[in-house]
Design an enzyme around this catalytic site. Structure first.
Site, PDB file in Angstrom:
ATOM      1  N   ASP A 131       1.173  42.735 -20.767  1.00  0.00           N
ATOM      2  CA  ASP A 131       1.341  43.058 -21.519  1.00  0.00           C
ATOM      3  C   ASP A 131       2.139  44.303 -22.375  1.00  0.00           C
ATOM      4  O   ASP A 131       1.661  44.988 -23.530  1.00  0.00           O
ATOM      5  CB  ASP A 131       0.188  43.001 -22.306  1.00  0.00           C
ATOM      6  CG  ASP A 131      -0.353  43.582 -23.887  1.00  0.00           C
ATOM      7  OD1 ASP A 131      -0.007  43.909 -24.497  1.00  0.00           O
ATOM      8  OD2 ASP A 131      -1.512  44.167 -23.471  1.00  0.00           O
ATOM      9  N   CYS A 188     -13.662  21.253 -32.059  1.00  0.00           N
ATOM     10  CA  CYS A 188     -14.682  22.819 -32.599  1.00  0.00           C
ATOM     11  C   CYS A 188     -13.905  23.040 -33.422  1.00  0.00           C
ATOM     12  O   CYS A 188     -12.638  23.978 -33.151  1.00  0.00           O
ATOM     13  CB  CYS A 188     -14.830  22.879 -31.070  1.00  0.00           C
ATOM     14  SG  CYS A 188     -16.005  24.553 -30.996  1.00  0.00           S
ATOM     15  N   CYS A 195     -15.039  33.738 -37.888  1.00  0.00           N
ATOM     16  CA  CYS A 195     -13.753  35.304 -37.860  1.00  0.00           C
ATOM     17  C   CYS A 195     -13.514  35.765 -38.917  1.00  0.00           C
ATOM     18  O   CYS A 195     -13.923  34.857 -40.257  1.00  0.00           O
ATOM     19  CB  CYS A 195     -12.366  35.042 -38.326  1.00  0.00           C
ATOM     20  SG  CYS A 195     -10.961  36.280 -38.360  1.00  0.00           S
ATOM     21  N   CYS A 211      -5.649  40.003 -39.266  1.00  0.00           N
ATOM     22  CA  CYS A 211      -7.041  40.082 -37.815  1.00  0.00           C
ATOM     23  C   CYS A 211      -8.066  41.842 -37.779  1.00  0.00           C
ATOM     24  O   CYS A 211      -7.113  42.908 -37.484  1.00  0.00           O
ATOM     25  CB  CYS A 211      -5.755  40.082 -36.560  1.00  0.00           C
ATOM     26  SG  CYS A 211      -7.924  40.250 -34.882  1.00  0.00           S
ATOM     27  N   CYS A 245     -16.730  31.341 -28.707  1.00  0.00           N
ATOM     28  CA  CYS A 245     -16.605  30.026 -28.333  1.00  0.00           C
ATOM     29  C   CYS A 245     -17.422  29.472 -27.363  1.00  0.00           C
ATOM     30  O   CYS A 245     -17.616  30.243 -26.350  1.00  0.00           O
ATOM     31  CB  CYS A 245     -15.139  30.682 -27.352  1.00  0.00           C
ATOM     32  SG  CYS A 245     -14.526  29.598 -26.770  1.00  0.00           S
TER      33      CYS A 245
END
Length: 307
Positions: A131, A188, A195, A211, A245
């Site tokens: 990353d 779903c 959020c 975000c 989730c």
């Protein structure tokens, strides 16, 4: 059994030995499907002030431009789901930042894996990525069958959910390649509905500039007044779209001692956070990813939450 499948099986068993959750392999090449998506996302300014996302556009889409003679992308997942989380009604940081900075933890495992491969089969050129370089890690992990990219734009796995880091070894040898799995998000919409800042603007599209993780980590300016009251007590990062989730019912605690939090972290009350000193910051977040936002950044975030 040909040597390609033998070597691939060896790599996967070594990955397991080193503590990785899973390992998948894809053929290195241009990511055709991702190219128009990434271009559109950048054109629409979804990356906010993350200017670095605009750099190395070609390299992001083609690992052969990153590693000479690249033939295979080995993707690896490392679990970071913690045994326990924050006490209720306090300020929170993302679970991935509880322990030591993952970059260092994973980089050393990747180096060991590459060394193992070289010892086992001889001359192999390659590079490890965590990353920190322009690699579309979720796309490669999905291509190699480790999961699918869900509606919250995280990689999801039916077996283990999504609380894991993704890393890659890009190597110059041909291996046996895995095939992608199907999408299991179905109808779903839990992540879109939950959020706090409506950053998931449509299924599979996250506006990075909305975000909470972006605001609390990447944004260097003052936090926008329009966002007041919508951060849900997150002081560094945000896990909401993962917490809700359904696939994360299958998350199991990690076994990596370096990811364990400082003993004081999880019991910190709102008052402790609000009165945090630079010394405490250095002690609790020694070698942690939270240092990215620096002491001043964390104070800014906490002040924004409490006002």
């Amino acid at each position: 059994m040909n040597s390609k499948s033998k070597i691939s099986a060896f790599i996967k068993s070594e990955a397991k030995r080193l503590g990785f959750l899973s390992c998948g392999i894809a053929k290195a090449g241009f990511l055709e499907e991702e190219a128009p998506r990434l271009e559109k996302w950048l054109k629409e300014g979804r990356h906010g002030q993350m200017q670095y996302m605009e750099n190395h556009f070609d390299k992001r889409l083609d690992p052969t431009l990153l590693v000479d003679g690249a033939k295979s992308v080995i993707s690896l997942l490392l679990n970071y789901y913690p045994e326990e989380t924050h006490v209720d009604n306090t300020y929170k940081i993302s679970k991935y930042a509880y322990g030591q900075d993952y970059h260092f933890v994973i980089k050393s495992k990747l180096k060991e894996l590459l060394h193992s491969i070289q010892e086992h089969i001889g001359e192999v050129g390659g590079r490890a990525f965590v990353d920190s370089a322009p690699v579309l890690d979720k796309a490669w992990a999905a291509k190699s069958g480790l999961g699918w990219v869900g509606k919250n734009s995280n990689l999801l796995s039916k077996q283990v959910g999504s609380f894991f880091f993704i890393a890659e070894l890009i190597v110059d040898i041909e291996l046996e390649y895995d095939t992608p799995v199907t999408d299991h998000c179905g109808s779903c919409t839990a992540c879109l509905d939950a959020c706090p800042t409506q950053a998931i603007i449509e299924p599979y599209v996250v506006d990075g500039s909305k975000c909470i993780s972006y605001f609390t980590i990447e944004l260097k300016d003052n936090l926008p007044a329009s966002m007041k009251g919508s951060f849900d007590n997150w002081a560094f990062g945000c896990d909401v779209c993962q917490d809700v989730c359904p696939w994360n019912r299958f998350s199991k605690p990690h076994h990596e001692p370096l990811f364990n939090p400082h003993p004081d972290l999880l019991s910190m009350t709102k008052k402790d956070w609000e009165e945090i000193t630079e010394d405490t910051f250095r002690k609790v977040f020694k070698n942690s990813a939270v240092k990215r936002t620096k002491f001043e950044g964390l104070k800014r975030n906490i002040n924004f939450l409490k006002e």
